[in-house]
Design an enzyme around this catalytic site. Sequence first.
Site, PDB file in Angstrom:
ATOM      1  N   CYS A  15       0.822  -1.223   0.000  1.00 39.11           N
ATOM      2  CA  CYS A  15       0.000   0.000   0.000  1.00 39.11           C
ATOM      3  C   CYS A  15       0.851   1.265   0.000  1.00 39.11           C
ATOM      4  O   CYS A  15       0.635   2.168  -0.826  1.00 39.11           O
ATOM      5  CB  CYS A  15      -0.974  -0.015   1.181  1.00 39.11           C
ATOM      6  SG  CYS A  15      -0.221   0.165   2.813  1.00 39.11           S
ATOM      7  N   HIS A  69      -2.535   1.464   6.856  1.00 41.60           N
ATOM      8  CA  HIS A  69      -2.928   1.325   5.453  1.00 41.60           C
ATOM      9  C   HIS A  69      -3.126   2.707   4.845  1.00 41.60           C
ATOM     10  O   HIS A  69      -3.554   3.647   5.523  1.00 41.60           O
ATOM     11  CB  HIS A  69      -4.219   0.517   5.322  1.00 41.60           C
ATOM     12  CG  HIS A  69      -4.512   0.106   3.905  1.00 41.60           C
ATOM     13  ND1 HIS A  69      -3.838  -0.919   3.278  1.00 41.60           N
ATOM     14  CD2 HIS A  69      -5.384   0.608   2.985  1.00 41.60           C
ATOM     15  CE1 HIS A  69      -4.282  -1.046   2.035  1.00 41.60           C
ATOM     16  NE2 HIS A  69      -5.207  -0.136   1.841  1.00 41.60           N
ATOM     17  N   HIS A  73      -5.920   1.799  -4.158  1.00 42.14           N
ATOM     18  CA  HIS A  73      -4.986   1.284  -3.156  1.00 42.14           C
ATOM     19  C   HIS A  73      -4.578  -0.140  -3.512  1.00 42.14           C
ATOM     20  O   HIS A  73      -5.173  -0.786  -4.375  1.00 42.14           O
ATOM     21  CB  HIS A  73      -5.611   1.340  -1.754  1.00 42.14           C
ATOM     22  CG  HIS A  73      -6.683   0.320  -1.511  1.00 42.14           C
ATOM     23  ND1 HIS A  73      -6.845  -0.323  -0.302  1.00 42.14           N
ATOM     24  CD2 HIS A  73      -7.669  -0.179  -2.309  1.00 42.14           C
ATOM     25  CE1 HIS A  73      -7.862  -1.152  -0.368  1.00 42.14           C
ATOM     26  NE2 HIS A  73      -8.384  -1.093  -1.564  1.00 42.14           N
TER      27      HIS A  73
END
Length: 344
Positions: free
Chosen positions: A259, A307, A319
């Site tokens: 990510c 994240h 993402h």
Amino acid sequence: MAAHRRTRKRTSGTARTVLTVALAGAAAATGFDGPALADPRRTPEQVRADVARLYREAEAATEQYNGAKEKAEAARHRLRGLQDETARRRARLNEAREALGSVAAAQYRGGGLDPALRLALSEDPDGYLRGAALAERVGSLQNARVGQVRTQLGEIERLRGAARVETESLTSRRAELERHRKTITGKLNAARRLLSGLPAERRDTGQASRPSGNAGDGPAAPVTARAPGPRAAEAVAYAYGKIGSPYVWGATGPDAFDCSGLVQAAYRSAGVSLPRTTYGQIDAGRRVARSELLPGDLVFFYSGISHVGIYVGDGRMIHAPNPSAPVRLASLDEMPFAGATRVS
């Protein structure tokens, strides 16, 4: 004798039963895959929830791994610089020692008579006095060179000490990397084992309402036009171009990403250098409220800031989710929102 054999047989059967129960209890106690594998009555939704938890934990460990790797590389770079500087100092030390040796040899060859006696015996007193003045200057030069040698030795010792510190730091970072690597691979392996027991169509650990997202979802131009600046627009365009790329922990592109690696690569394509980790990236720009989001803003999730994605408008982001799904479009609502940053 027969009774004794029967007793042994019963004892053996009891031991096997105890062992079986103990193994089942150990499987149930393991934090990776025990509960799901030990209880066949668990629903696919419960298994998927366990897998999602393992992925979140693996991702948090991945960000720690990325941070440790960044620090290890910095320590390695500093150590290399110290080694190069030490080599340069050694070269200058050798030059100073050679010069000092030449002066000492010349004095030795000049003899050791008392200066007053040499003046009295000289057939050219004026010439001798001129030579004595030169010798005095040579002595001053020798003292200066001795000082240079001492200084060089001190600097080399200081550099050696700094290099020892960096070597210890590098060793510690490498051990930290290995710990995080084991944690990540353990959790990912456990998640894969759990997923292998589900039908293929049930293995996506995201919410059913998540937009699947692929390169055919529409051009990036309408989105980039709403970006707050050309760099954000370029980052969004890059992210759109990477939809469908696989998730690989620790990867920063160009063909696979985790990510924070996707975010770093997207802004690198726009000429912006971002930190490697989510908890570094959140401080890399100006914080913005969720209600103020614009395309290109970095959006972060979970209390541990584990994240990150790139906002593209309309409540969606691009993402790299986890190993079960490629880079994709997704709703901001699929994870607990933690904050956002605008990179200038």
